[in-house]
Design a protein around this motif. Structure first.
Motif, PDB file in Angstrom:
ATOM      1  N   LEU A   1     -83.272  48.073  30.911  1.00 49.00           N
ATOM      2  CA  LEU A   1     -83.900  49.412  31.564  1.00 49.00           C
ATOM      3  C   LEU A   1     -85.475  49.219  32.117  1.00 49.00           C
ATOM      4  O   LEU A   1     -85.915  50.000  32.377  1.00 49.00           O
ATOM      5  CB  LEU A   1     -83.889  50.621  30.480  1.00 49.00           C
ATOM      6  CG  LEU A   1     -82.722  50.981  29.996  1.00 49.00           C
ATOM      7  CD1 LEU A   1     -82.821  51.788  28.786  1.00 49.00           C
ATOM      8  CD2 LEU A   1     -81.867  51.619  31.148  1.00 49.00           C
ATOM      9  N   ASP A   2     -86.153  47.904  31.524  1.00 44.76           N
ATOM     10  CA  ASP A   2     -87.485  47.841  31.827  1.00 44.76           C
ATOM     11  C   ASP A   2     -87.475  47.223  33.411  1.00 44.76           C
ATOM     12  O   ASP A   2     -86.500  46.830  33.764  1.00 44.76           O
ATOM     13  CB  ASP A   2     -87.944  46.745  30.901  1.00 44.76           C
ATOM     14  CG  ASP A   2     -89.566  46.540  31.120  1.00 44.76           C
ATOM     15  OD1 ASP A   2     -90.069  47.763  31.284  1.00 44.76           O
ATOM     16  OD2 ASP A   2     -89.999  45.600  30.836  1.00 44.76           O
ATOM     17  N   LYS A   3     -88.807  47.289  33.691  1.00 46.94           N
ATOM     18  CA  LYS A   3     -88.985  46.824  35.337  1.00 46.94           C
ATOM     19  C   LYS A   3     -88.718  45.437  35.346  1.00 46.94           C
ATOM     20  O   LYS A   3     -88.719  44.727  34.113  1.00 46.94           O
ATOM     21  CB  LYS A   3     -90.390  47.226  35.589  1.00 46.94           C
ATOM     22  CG  LYS A   3     -91.085  48.527  35.339  1.00 46.94           C
ATOM     23  CD  LYS A   3     -90.199  49.486  36.238  1.00 46.94           C
ATOM     24  CE  LYS A   3     -90.793  50.876  36.332  1.00 46.94           C
ATOM     25  NZ  LYS A   3     -90.232  51.560  34.765  1.00 46.94           N
TER      26      LYS A   3
ATOM     27  N   ARG B   1     -88.384  59.314  25.225  1.00 48.13           N
ATOM     28  CA  ARG B   1     -88.217  58.331  26.370  1.00 48.13           C
ATOM     29  C   ARG B   1     -88.380  57.080  25.782  1.00 48.13           C
ATOM     30  O   ARG B   1     -89.145  56.730  24.991  1.00 48.13           O
ATOM     31  CB  ARG B   1     -89.493  58.687  27.391  1.00 48.13           C
ATOM     32  CG  ARG B   1     -89.345  59.865  27.962  1.00 48.13           C
ATOM     33  CD  ARG B   1     -90.209  60.117  29.160  1.00 48.13           C
ATOM     34  NE  ARG B   1     -89.856  61.262  29.979  1.00 48.13           N
ATOM     35  CZ  ARG B   1     -88.856  61.662  30.849  1.00 48.13           C
ATOM     36  NH1 ARG B   1     -88.062  60.821  31.075  1.00 48.13           N
ATOM     37  NH2 ARG B   1     -88.966  62.833  31.431  1.00 48.13           N
TER      38      ARG B   1
ATOM     39  N   GLN C   1     -88.613  53.674  27.466  1.00 50.63           N
ATOM     40  CA  GLN C   1     -89.077  52.878  28.960  1.00 50.63           C
ATOM     41  C   GLN C   1     -88.745  53.753  30.235  1.00 50.63           C
ATOM     42  O   GLN C   1     -88.209  53.345  31.215  1.00 50.63           O
ATOM     43  CB  GLN C   1     -87.670  51.456  29.154  1.00 50.63           C
ATOM     44  CG  GLN C   1     -87.830  50.594  28.137  1.00 50.63           C
ATOM     45  CD  GLN C   1     -89.333  49.945  27.843  1.00 50.63           C
ATOM     46  OE1 GLN C   1     -90.185  50.089  28.511  1.00 50.63           O
ATOM     47  NE2 GLN C   1     -89.324  49.326  26.716  1.00 50.63           N
ATOM     48  N   GLY C   2     -89.313  54.898  29.982  1.00 50.68           N
ATOM     49  CA  GLY C   2     -89.126  55.948  30.982  1.00 50.68           C
ATOM     50  C   GLY C   2     -87.957  56.864  31.113  1.00 50.68           C
ATOM     51  O   GLY C   2     -87.844  57.764  31.912  1.00 50.68           O
ATOM     52  N   TYR C   3     -86.926  56.250  30.554  1.00 60.51           N
ATOM     53  CA  TYR C   3     -85.862  57.481  30.436  1.00 60.51           C
ATOM     54  C   TYR C   3     -85.377  58.125  29.175  1.00 60.51           C
ATOM     55  O   TYR C   3     -85.929  57.711  28.074  1.00 60.51           O
ATOM     56  CB  TYR C   3     -84.418  56.237  30.334  1.00 60.51           C
ATOM     57  CG  TYR C   3     -84.551  55.258  31.784  1.00 60.51           C
ATOM     58  CD1 TYR C   3     -83.857  55.825  32.760  1.00 60.51           C
ATOM     59  CD2 TYR C   3     -85.024  54.077  31.540  1.00 60.51           C
ATOM     60  CE1 TYR C   3     -83.850  55.083  33.930  1.00 60.51           C
ATOM     61  CE2 TYR C   3     -85.077  53.176  32.864  1.00 60.51           C
ATOM     62  CZ  TYR C   3     -84.353  53.699  34.080  1.00 60.51           C
ATOM     63  OH  TYR C   3     -84.317  52.963  35.124  1.00 60.51           O
ATOM     64  N   PRO C   4     -85.039  59.155  29.361  1.00 62.96           N
ATOM     65  CA  PRO C   4     -84.848  60.167  28.089  1.00 62.96           C
ATOM     66  C   PRO C   4     -83.770  59.939  26.981  1.00 62.96           C
ATOM     67  O   PRO C   4     -82.759  60.747  26.890  1.00 62.96           O
ATOM     68  CB  PRO C   4     -85.047  61.614  28.776  1.00 62.96           C
ATOM     69  CG  PRO C   4     -84.113  61.393  30.097  1.00 62.96           C
ATOM     70  CD  PRO C   4     -84.610  60.064  30.578  1.00 62.96           C
ATOM     71  N   ILE C   5     -83.596  58.724  26.872  1.00 61.43           N
ATOM     72  CA  ILE C   5     -82.616  58.264  25.719  1.00 61.43           C
ATOM     73  C   ILE C   5     -82.920  57.637  24.430  1.00 61.43           C
ATOM     74  O   ILE C   5     -82.101  57.307  23.913  1.00 61.43           O
ATOM     75  CB  ILE C   5     -81.523  57.257  26.558  1.00 61.43           C
ATOM     76  CG1 ILE C   5     -82.426  55.958  26.896  1.00 61.43           C
ATOM     77  CG2 ILE C   5     -81.139  57.682  27.885  1.00 61.43           C
ATOM     78  CD1 ILE C   5     -81.564  54.577  27.341  1.00 61.43           C
TER      79      ILE C   5
END
Length: 153
Positions: free
Chosen positions: A35-37, A106, A108-112
Motif C-alpha cells: 500500500l505504500d508509495k 488510515r 498508509q492513507g487508506y481507511p483500512i
C-alpha cells in the motif's frame, strides 16, 4: 490445576508467543509494502520486506502479544480457553491497536486501519489458540498410574 492449564505445554505456549510476535509484524509489513508509495523499496521483494517486517514486529507487534498474554491469564482463571473467546479477545486487541496506532483510521492513507488490525488480531489470537490448545488429539495420552497392590502371602 485448571483444565486449560493441563491441556497445553510450556513449549506450546512459548511457541504461541513467538507466533504472536512474528505473524502481525509480517502481515503489517506486507500491507505496508503493497500500500505504500513505491519509493524506497525498489530493491526489496515482498518476501524480503516481510522478513524485515518481522524484526520490526518485535518492536511494533508488542500490543498483540500483551493482549494475548493478558487474555491468557484472565481466561485461565475462568477456565475459558476456547476458539470463540480467543477470537473475541483478538478482535478487541485489534480494535485497541488500531485506535492507539492509527487514530484517524488510515493505514498508509487508506481507511483500512480498523479492519486490518481487527483481522490481524483475530488471526493472531486464533493462531496462538491453535498452537497452544488446538490439536489435542495429537498429544500423547496421559499415563494412568495405578497404585501397586501389596503382595498377599
Amino acid at each position: 490445576m485448571l483444565r486449560s492449564t493441563r491441556s497445553t505445554t510450556r513449549l506450546r505456549f512459548i511457541t504461541g508467543l513467538g507466533f504472536a510476535f512474528a505473524f502481525p509484524g509480517f502481515w503489517l509489513g506486507q500491507a505496508f509494502y503493497w500500500l505504500d508509495k513505491p519509493y524506497g523499496r525498489q530493491d526489496l521483494d515482498p518476501v524480503s520486506f516481510g522478513v524485515v517486517a518481522i524484526v520490526f514486529g518485535v518492536f511494533l507487534g508488542w500490543p498483540f502479544v500483551l493482549g494475548a498474554v493478558g487474555a491468557w491469564a484472565l481466561l485461565d482463571q475462568f477456565d475459558l480457553h476456547a476458539a470463540p473467546s480467543a477470537a473475541l479477545v483478538g478482535m478487541a486487541t485489534g480494535i485497541l491497536v488500531a485506535f492507539f496506532a492509527f487514530r484517524d483510521g488510515r493505514f498508509q492513507g487508506y481507511p483500512i486501519a480498523y479492519p486490518l488490525c481487527m483481522a490481524l488480531g483475530v488471526a493472531t489470537a486464533l493462531g496462538v489458540w491453535w498452537i497452544a490448545y488446538g490439536r489435542q488429539s495429537r498429544l500423547p495420552s496421559p499415563r494412568v498410574q495405578s497404585k501397586p497392590t501389596p503382595l498377599a502371602l
